[in-house]
Design a protein around this motif. Sequence first.
Motif, PDB file in Angstrom:
ATOM      1  N   ALA A   1       0.895  -1.265   0.027  1.00 26.67           N
ATOM      2  CA  ALA A   1       0.120   0.139   0.142  1.00 26.67           C
ATOM      3  C   ALA A   1       0.710   1.203   0.038  1.00 26.67           C
ATOM      4  CB  ALA A   1      -1.100  -0.168   1.301  1.00 26.67           C
ATOM      5  N   PRO A   2       2.058   1.394   0.613  1.00 22.46           N
ATOM      6  CA  PRO A   2       2.595   2.685   0.634  1.00 22.46           C
ATOM      7  C   PRO A   2       3.265   2.954  -0.630  1.00 22.46           C
ATOM      8  CG  PRO A   2       3.391   1.215   2.695  1.00 22.46           C
ATOM      9  CD  PRO A   2       2.648   0.406   1.868  1.00 22.46           C
ATOM     10  N   PHE A   3       3.493   2.109  -1.525  1.00 15.32           N
ATOM     11  CA  PHE A   3       4.284   2.325  -2.782  1.00 15.32           C
ATOM     12  C   PHE A   3       3.445   2.055  -3.949  1.00 15.32           C
ATOM     13  CE2 PHE A   3       7.222   1.276   0.511  1.00 15.32           C
ATOM     14  CZ  PHE A   3       7.705   2.602   0.861  1.00 15.32           C
ATOM     15  N   ASP A   4       3.565   2.986  -5.043  1.00 11.29           N
ATOM     16  CA  ASP A   4       3.067   2.828  -6.198  1.00 11.29           C
ATOM     17  C   ASP A   4       3.728   2.129  -7.426  1.00 11.29           C
ATOM     18  OD1 ASP A   4       0.562   3.908  -5.244  1.00 11.29           O
ATOM     19  OD2 ASP A   4       1.415   5.847  -5.623  1.00 11.29           O
ATOM     20  N   MET A   5       5.333   2.048  -7.260  1.00 10.70           N
ATOM     21  CA  MET A   5       6.093   1.859  -8.223  1.00 10.70           C
ATOM     22  C   MET A   5       7.437   1.515  -7.748  1.00 10.70           C
ATOM     23  SD  MET A   5       7.250   3.665 -11.767  1.00 10.70           S
ATOM     24  CE  MET A   5       8.210   5.008 -10.944  1.00 10.70           C
ATOM     25  N   VAL A   6       8.100   0.588  -8.116  1.00  8.03           N
ATOM     26  CA  VAL A   6       9.461   0.068  -7.801  1.00  8.03           C
ATOM     27  C   VAL A   6      10.348  -0.051  -9.100  1.00  8.03           C
ATOM     28  CG1 VAL A   6      10.939  -1.696  -6.633  1.00  8.03           C
ATOM     29  CG2 VAL A   6       8.460  -1.483  -6.423  1.00  8.03           C
ATOM     30  N   VAL A   7      11.572   0.711  -8.813  1.00  9.69           N
ATOM     31  CA  VAL A   7      12.269   1.006  -9.839  1.00  9.69           C
ATOM     32  C   VAL A   7      13.725   0.073  -9.495  1.00  9.69           C
ATOM     33  CG1 VAL A   7      13.844   2.543 -11.411  1.00  9.69           C
ATOM     34  CG2 VAL A   7      11.481   3.028 -10.539  1.00  9.69           C
ATOM     35  N   GLY A   8      14.387  -0.830 -10.274  1.00  4.91           N
ATOM     36  CA  GLY A   8      15.404  -1.537 -10.134  1.00  4.91           C
ATOM     37  C   GLY A   8      15.972  -2.054 -11.227  1.00  4.91           C
ATOM     38  N   ALA A   9      16.918  -2.968 -11.309  1.00  4.41           N
ATOM     39  CA  ALA A   9      17.596  -3.626 -12.259  1.00  4.41           C
ATOM     40  C   ALA A   9      16.713  -4.276 -13.171  1.00  4.41           C
ATOM     41  CB  ALA A   9      18.704  -4.482 -11.933  1.00  4.41           C
ATOM     42  N   LYS A  10      17.061  -4.273 -14.439  1.00  2.00           N
ATOM     43  CA  LYS A  10      16.373  -5.307 -15.300  1.00  2.00           C
ATOM     44  C   LYS A  10      16.046  -6.736 -14.889  1.00  2.00           C
ATOM     45  CE  LYS A  10      15.814  -2.260 -18.728  1.00  2.00           C
ATOM     46  NZ  LYS A  10      14.371  -1.740 -19.377  1.00  2.00           N
ATOM     47  N   GLY A  11      14.907  -7.436 -15.363  1.00  2.00           N
ATOM     48  CA  GLY A  11      14.655  -8.904 -15.038  1.00  2.00           C
ATOM     49  C   GLY A  11      13.330  -8.800 -14.920  1.00  2.00           C
ATOM     50  N   SER A  12      12.571  -9.683 -13.804  1.00  2.00           N
ATOM     51  CA  SER A  12      11.371 -10.053 -13.702  1.00  2.00           C
ATOM     52  C   SER A  12      10.730  -8.910 -12.955  1.00  2.00           C
ATOM     53  CB  SER A  12      11.376 -11.645 -13.110  1.00  2.00           C
ATOM     54  OG  SER A  12      10.042 -11.660 -12.522  1.00  2.00           O
TER      55      SER A  12
ATOM     56  N   GLN B   1       2.473   7.166 -17.484  1.00  2.00           N
ATOM     57  CA  GLN B   1       3.626   7.799 -18.038  1.00  2.00           C
ATOM     58  C   GLN B   1       5.138   7.286 -17.604  1.00  2.00           C
ATOM     59  OE1 GLN B   1       3.382  11.864 -18.319  1.00  2.00           O
ATOM     60  NE2 GLN B   1       1.393  12.021 -19.000  1.00  2.00           N
ATOM     61  N   LEU B   2       5.284   7.364 -16.073  1.00  2.00           N
ATOM     62  CA  LEU B   2       6.614   6.911 -15.868  1.00  2.00           C
ATOM     63  C   LEU B   2       7.136   5.628 -15.945  1.00  2.00           C
ATOM     64  CD1 LEU B   2       6.953   8.723 -12.255  1.00  2.00           C
ATOM     65  CD2 LEU B   2       8.422   8.994 -14.475  1.00  2.00           C
ATOM     66  N   PRO B   3       6.144   4.621 -15.717  1.00  2.00           N
ATOM     67  CA  PRO B   3       6.522   3.244 -15.849  1.00  2.00           C
ATOM     68  C   PRO B   3       7.215   2.884 -17.514  1.00  2.00           C
ATOM     69  CG  PRO B   3       4.831   3.200 -14.682  1.00  2.00           C
ATOM     70  CD  PRO B   3       4.833   4.430 -14.975  1.00  2.00           C
ATOM     71  N   ARG B   4       6.174   3.353 -18.410  1.00  2.00           N
ATOM     72  CA  ARG B   4       6.765   3.211 -19.765  1.00  2.00           C
ATOM     73  C   ARG B   4       8.003   3.838 -20.057  1.00  2.00           C
ATOM     74  NH1 ARG B   4       2.071   4.506 -24.209  1.00  2.00           N
ATOM     75  NH2 ARG B   4       1.642   2.638 -23.122  1.00  2.00           N
ATOM     76  N   PHE B   5       8.202   5.210 -19.389  1.00  2.00           N
ATOM     77  CA  PHE B   5       9.468   5.920 -19.849  1.00  2.00           C
ATOM     78  C   PHE B   5      10.802   5.216 -19.493  1.00  2.00           C
ATOM     79  CE2 PHE B   5      12.620   9.081 -18.155  1.00  2.00           C
ATOM     80  CZ  PHE B   5      12.647   9.842 -19.360  1.00  2.00           C
ATOM     81  N   ILE B   6      10.465   4.925 -18.248  1.00  2.00           N
ATOM     82  CA  ILE B   6      11.714   4.172 -17.529  1.00  2.00           C
ATOM     83  C   ILE B   6      12.136   2.961 -18.275  1.00  2.00           C
ATOM     84  CG2 ILE B   6      12.484   3.078 -15.523  1.00  2.00           C
ATOM     85  CD1 ILE B   6      10.669   5.008 -13.783  1.00  2.00           C
ATOM     86  N   ASN B   7      10.950   2.049 -18.525  1.00  2.00           N
ATOM     87  CA  ASN B   7      11.349   0.824 -19.306  1.00  2.00           C
ATOM     88  C   ASN B   7      11.846   0.801 -20.548  1.00  2.00           C
ATOM     89  OD1 ASN B   7      10.397  -0.822 -17.083  1.00  2.00           O
ATOM     90  ND2 ASN B   7       8.157  -0.810 -17.726  1.00  2.00           N
ATOM     91  N   GLU B   8      11.613   1.790 -21.310  1.00  2.00           N
ATOM     92  CA  GLU B   8      11.843   2.174 -22.740  1.00  2.00           C
ATOM     93  C   GLU B   8      13.038   3.234 -22.670  1.00  2.00           C
ATOM     94  OE1 GLU B   8       8.423   3.750 -24.693  1.00  2.00           O
ATOM     95  OE2 GLU B   8       7.337   1.939 -24.511  1.00  2.00           O
ATOM     96  N   ASN B   9      13.417   3.952 -21.856  1.00  2.00           N
ATOM     97  CA  ASN B   9      14.323   5.036 -22.354  1.00  2.00           C
ATOM     98  C   ASN B   9      15.540   4.571 -21.135  1.00  2.00           C
ATOM     99  OD1 ASN B   9      13.134   6.455 -24.331  1.00  2.00           O
ATOM    100  ND2 ASN B   9      11.587   6.458 -22.705  1.00  2.00           N
ATOM    101  N   THR B  10      15.438   3.858 -20.188  1.00  2.00           N
ATOM    102  CA  THR B  10      16.830   3.614 -19.180  1.00  2.00           C
ATOM    103  C   THR B  10      17.056   2.218 -19.208  1.00  2.00           C
ATOM    104  OG1 THR B  10      15.370   3.245 -17.532  1.00  2.00           O
ATOM    105  CG2 THR B  10      15.730   5.527 -17.928  1.00  2.00           C
ATOM    106  N   ASN B  11      18.230   1.973 -18.796  1.00  2.00           N
ATOM    107  CA  ASN B  11      18.564   0.676 -18.376  1.00  2.00           C
ATOM    108  C   ASN B  11      18.097  -0.137 -17.322  1.00  2.00           C
ATOM    109  OD1 ASN B  11      20.243   2.005 -16.577  1.00  2.00           O
ATOM    110  ND2 ASN B  11      22.108   1.047 -17.068  1.00  2.00           N
ATOM    111  N   MET B  12      17.041   0.683 -16.441  1.00  2.00           N
ATOM    112  CA  MET B  12      16.140   0.228 -15.630  1.00  2.00           C
ATOM    113  C   MET B  12      15.077  -0.306 -15.707  1.00  2.00           C
ATOM    114  SD  MET B  12      17.560   3.320 -12.783  1.00  2.00           S
ATOM    115  CE  MET B  12      16.722   4.757 -13.800  1.00  2.00           C
TER     116      MET B  12
END
Length: 459
Positions: A51-62, A297-308
């Motif tokens: 509940a406290p978090f909407d998104m997690v940003v980490g290394a590529k993988g599952s 917007q943010l998840p798509r931007f991160i997945n497509e434009n960064t190595n994260m």
Amino acid sequence: MRLGFLAFRNMVSKPLNLLLSLLLLVLSVFLVTFVLQLSKQLSGKLDKNIAPFDMVVGAKGSPLQLVLSSVLHIDVPTGNIKLEEAEFLTKNPMVGSAIPISYGDNYKGYRILGTTHEYLDKYGATLLEGEMYSKSFEVVVGSSAAQKLELKLGDTFTSSHGLAASGVEAHEDHPYVVKGLLNPTGTVVDRLLISNLESVWEAHEHGEEHAEEHEEEHEHDHEDEHDHEGDHDHDEAHDHDGHDDHDHEDGHDHEHGEEHEHDHDHEDEHAGEEHHHEDREVTSFLVKFKNPMAMVQLPRFINENTNMQAALPGFEVQHLLGLLGSGIKTINGIALAILLVSGLSIFISLLKTIRERRQELALLRIYGLGTVQLLWVVFLEGLFLTITGFFLGWLLGRIGIWITSFITEASYGYNLQLTGFDATELAFLGVALLITLVATLLASISIFNLNISKTLSDA
């Protein structure tokens, strides 16, 4: 009361029939109550922890692995990300908060998490005693971890590398000290040992330096062994050459040191600053959105434009529960089928009892019992059987939850609670009673057609 006693005597007079009907009913109720409680409690705990978090940003993988490791702390991370590359999240206008977390060590299987005080605030964690960590290698301990590890204020311990209890590499030069104990929250915080990010970084920098020193010592030992393989003359020549080379190197090093000492110190200081800003790594960032548009917007931007990689905890947990839900529906279907078989067994048992005791029923009619009272005797027999089977099945289901709680707590740190009857279970009891009523009525049809004189004369 007299009719109830008669119904009870009729029920226990056929122990094999009674045992078969009870076993079917108990199995059905056990499966339904156990699975419902397990899925309900796991779903509630998962929802509370994400509940406290909407998104997690980490290394590529599952993405599911990323959520399980960074939010629920029950899996290994997908890797590390550069702190500098992910810090743009803290400045994004659509982000309300972005909290870095870092993993790497454990103490007796309990994870040491490097993060900020804001992480504890998100879960509403408060101090039971002591104070928050303010320096490296100071920790606050969750309530469950403190109880299991028997940690108190002022205790010290050394961590082991890795996230599993089998980790044997201890950072003995950097012991942790317990500065605070947390109140229970009912979340993942209860089983964590929490420190600042610098603690994780410094512990692993020391580990890398130790590994490099060990490698250099190994190479030096190997060179010494090689030096002793030659003859004595070769050793003397080698020593003489080594002496000349050493003198030459000493002179060069001394001259170089005099000319560039100041520049070298400046470069070390600058390199240290760059190391802090460029080489620092974290496991992930836990993000809370400021507005709903960020989720699009943010998840798509991160997945497509960064190595994260960006993962949405709510989506991944619902996907996980969906997979579990298929199994739950299958088990519930099996339980319902068993319940119907149980109802059929009760019907056959009552029908057989009525046919075998036609003479007794005829005598009861002579002694003044009406048709409704005879039906009531038969229904009470089925009612006793249903209530007894349901209670035993419910009790067995709670024992199953209690045993499962030990397993989930040992493996994942999640404990399950023993609760009373809930609305779903009461509804299932109603279904069981309805099936029993139908079985009783079907089995009692012959009572309406009971010919007293013919029945007694045949006896």
